[in-house]
Design a protein around this motif. Sequence first.
Motif, PDB file in Angstrom:
ATOM      1  N   TYR A   6       1.416  -1.169   0.015  1.00  0.00           N
ATOM      2  CA  TYR A   6       0.009  -0.601  -0.397  1.00  0.00           C
ATOM      3  C   TYR A   6       0.947   1.265   0.226  1.00  0.00           C
ATOM      4  N   TYR A   7       0.246   2.057  -1.103  1.00  0.00           N
ATOM      5  CA  TYR A   7       1.279   3.779  -1.136  1.00  0.00           C
ATOM      6  C   TYR A   7       1.331   4.020   0.466  1.00  0.00           C
ATOM      7  N   ASP A   8       1.872   4.733   1.026  1.00  0.00           N
ATOM      8  CA  ASP A   8       2.013   5.603   1.872  1.00  0.00           C
ATOM      9  C   ASP A   8       1.647   7.224   1.377  1.00  0.00           C
ATOM     10  N   GLU A   9      -0.205   7.552   1.569  1.00  0.00           N
ATOM     11  CA  GLU A   9      -0.545   8.565   1.224  1.00  0.00           C
ATOM     12  C   GLU A   9       0.141  10.179   2.355  1.00  0.00           C
ATOM     13  N   ALA A 108     -10.519  -1.753  -4.238  1.00  0.00           N
ATOM     14  CA  ALA A 108     -12.102  -1.512  -4.075  1.00  0.00           C
ATOM     15  C   ALA A 108     -12.047  -1.234  -2.810  1.00  0.00           C
ATOM     16  N   ASP A 109     -11.531  -0.780  -1.998  1.00  0.00           N
ATOM     17  CA  ASP A 109     -11.779   0.401  -1.066  1.00  0.00           C
ATOM     18  C   ASP A 109     -10.518   1.923  -1.690  1.00  0.00           C
ATOM     19  N   ASP A 110     -10.491   2.472  -2.316  1.00  0.00           N
ATOM     20  CA  ASP A 110     -10.106   3.138  -3.777  1.00  0.00           C
ATOM     21  C   ASP A 110      -8.959   3.969  -2.532  1.00  0.00           C
ATOM     22  N   LYS A 111      -8.144   2.241  -2.018  1.00  0.00           N
ATOM     23  CA  LYS A 111      -6.461   3.212  -1.772  1.00  0.00           C
ATOM     24  C   LYS A 111      -6.138   2.362  -2.385  1.00  0.00           C
ATOM     25  N   TRP A 112      -4.557   3.201  -2.209  1.00  0.00           N
ATOM     26  CA  TRP A 112      -3.404   3.609  -3.762  1.00  0.00           C
ATOM     27  C   TRP A 112      -3.139   1.631  -3.074  1.00  0.00           C
ATOM     28  N   VAL A 113      -2.724   0.750  -4.754  1.00  0.00           N
ATOM     29  CA  VAL A 113      -1.462  -0.366  -4.195  1.00  0.00           C
ATOM     30  C   VAL A 113      -0.808  -0.366  -5.240  1.00  0.00           C
ATOM     31  N   ARG A 114       0.781   0.006  -4.486  1.00  0.00           N
ATOM     32  CA  ARG A 114       1.978   0.197  -5.572  1.00  0.00           C
ATOM     33  C   ARG A 114       2.623  -1.068  -6.442  1.00  0.00           C
TER      34      ARG A 114
END
Length: 179
Positions: A6-9, A108-114
């Motif tokens: 997961y991308y650290d936003e 699916a939860d609109d979070k970025w996967v890098r």
Amino acid sequence: MAQFYYYDEESNAPYTEDHNSGKAVSGEQLAKLGVFYRFVEDPEGVEVIAKERKYKNRDTIVLDEKSFPGGKDALNAKLDLFFQEHLHEDEEIRYILDGEGYFDVRDADDKWVRAKVFKGDLLIIPAGIFHRFTLSTTRYIKALRLFRDQPKWEALQRSTAGVEKNQHRKEYLRSISAN
């Protein structure tokens, strides 16, 4: 081999940095998003997958400051464009021949996967998924791009009115809701 996380936003670092949140993403999670990943030792292995998936056309792209037309400033402008969240109406298929870069996709939860990709990584991003791309801090990648037919380069920006109603977006959402 590729790294998925997961991308650290929360980070204010440039988008060419890792932005690794420390939370890994499994191959199973990627598959549920419709993302296809394989490490392929050599281009002959890519040919097997290309034949199975009916990819008929291909080209090679090199992104680096030395060879990019217009140099560093032009490359930076192109990277800014690639990093804008968008979707395509065709799969995006990349086999990394050399260097490294990042593909980010929405879960699916609109979070970025890098996905941090390296030489030998084959990544297929499904039509209709919101995604973006950038180089890493090495600022160099050479990739084989594959296409079923003629390439369709149109990127539909998420900010564009009506893009959520795009037929390919709807089909993509239906496909992941079945998982």
